[in-house]
Motif scaffolding. Structure first.
Motif: not given
Ligand code: FES
Ligand SMILES: [Fe+2]
Length: 386
Positions: A13-32
């Protein structure tokens, strides 16, 4: 159990690239989460299967599995391209594997045979089966489109046309004569133990040239000379500019199409057509990553290398081809090592969310795309670009 989208939504939802963050690590490898990605991203999107030159003649076929679905891309005797199920309509056996040329695809189990347009051409010993009509047992067909030489499939059949989704991208690649680039090498890297999004994260920024590519790319294509280019809801482009003083030489930067400007000869165009087509290209070459999701945190990776029509026609083609293949594969190995290391770190239980550099703006674009497709952003539209 449903995936907890709270932290992922915050990033997307971050709407400006200057405020950008990574995704949280739990998104890389979740079956759900992966199950949702299959439903909302892969099945709804356009997935690249092969290039047209990989089905070069009438009667050509090319087998590929997508999300566990065995498919075959064919060119029938009227030169029409189709994407068909590889499962026999008798008792589901796989009809073929690999690629080649054939008049029919014959099932190895009871020898039913299918035309390359999918119709059932022959079924031995079926005359005593009441009401059996061959016309009812053609192979299942999937919606496909050809864009700039790539054959794409859309599994749910509902996507807007690929040419519409990628109209803004076409303007960027057309001067290269991109459609007519020809595959000169197909490489397979097997099953890789990291999430498809780690591959995209790595592919779509040149910030890391100063790290894993410091001995290969950084001098000529330094991280700080990369920038985000044209962006649309279904694609993101990035330019990696050549440092001053380097020659415009084969096999990467020359020779190119007459339609290119001198400026094109000094930069590499990198793009993703979401969700999976990842391409890096210059006047003389292109390579594309075929990332086949196998599950959460698991992909199969192919890397195909093509050369531009001008490069194919130039003298010393063979030598340049060999040089190209070696350089690209060496660089790709450097990328695979970091992707594996990042997934390993995530699997160790890290929880922090990092910040992105301005050089990673395409990742912010990617996360906006994920947010839109996964329905995390409400009615938010594409953020302004430039
Ligand atoms: S399963 Fe294909 S012919 Fe029987
Ligand atoms: Fe890289």
């Amino acid at each position: 159990m449903a995936f907890d989208y709270t932290r992922m939504t915050a990033t997307c939802a971050i709407d400006s690239p200057a405020d950008a963050t990574t995704l949280p690590p739990e998104v890389y490898g979740s079956d759900e989460l992966y199950a949702d990605e299959v439903d909302r991203i892969f099945r709804r999107g356009w997935i690249p299967l092969c290039r047209m030159e990989q089905i070069p003649t009438d009667g050509s076929y090319y087998s590929i599995d997508i999300l566990g679905t065995p498919l075959v891309v064919t060119r029938d005797r009227h030169s029409e391209v189709r994407v068909l199920s590889r499962n026999c309509t008798h008792r589901w056996m796989e009809l073929c594997s690999g690629a080649g040329e054939a008049k029919v695809l014959q099932c190895p189990y009871h020898l039913w045979s299918f035309g390359l347009d999918g119709h059932l051409a022959g079924a031995p010993e079926m005359k005593q089966s009441n009401g059996f009509n061959r016309a009812d047992y053609g192979l299942k067909q999937f919606r496909h489109e050809v864009w700039k030489g790539f054959v794409f499939v859309n599994l749910d059949g509902q996507a807007t046309p690929v040419a519409e989704q990628l109209a803004g991208l076409a303007e960027q690649v057309d001067p290269y004569d991109f459609e007519n680039y020809q595959t000169v090498e197909h490489t397979e890297w097997g099953e890789c133990e990291w999430d498809w999004k780690i591959m995209v994260d790595n592919f779509m920024e040149c910030y890391h040239h100063m790290g894993p590519h410091r001995g290969s790319l950084e001098d000529e294509f330094p991280a700080h000379l990369s920038s985000t280019g044209e962006v649309g809801p279904y694609f993101t482009t990035m330019w990696s500019a050549q440092a001053p003083g380097y020659p415009i030489s084969a096999p990467f930067m020359a020779p190119g199409a007459d339609t290119l400007s001198p400026e094109h000869s000094r930069k590499t165009l990198i793009f993703i057509a979401y969700p999976l087509l990842q391409v890096a290209m210059g006047p003389g070459y292109m390579y594309w990553l075929k990332v086949l999701p196998l599950g959460a945190g698991r992909i199969e990776v192919h890397l195909d290398i093509a050369m531009s029509p001008a490069a194919l026609a130039a003298p010393e083609f063979e030598e340049r081809r060999n040089q190209l293949v070696k350089s690209i594969c060496d660089i790709h190995r450097e990328d695979l090592d970091v992707c594996a290391a990042v997934q390993k770190a995530i699997n160790s239980g890290v929880t922090g969310v990092g910040r992105l550099s301005h050089l990673e703006r395409p990742l912010w674009e990617f996360y906006r795309y994920l947010g839109r497709e996964l329905g995390l952003l409400g009615t938010t539209t594409l953020a302004s670009t430039g």
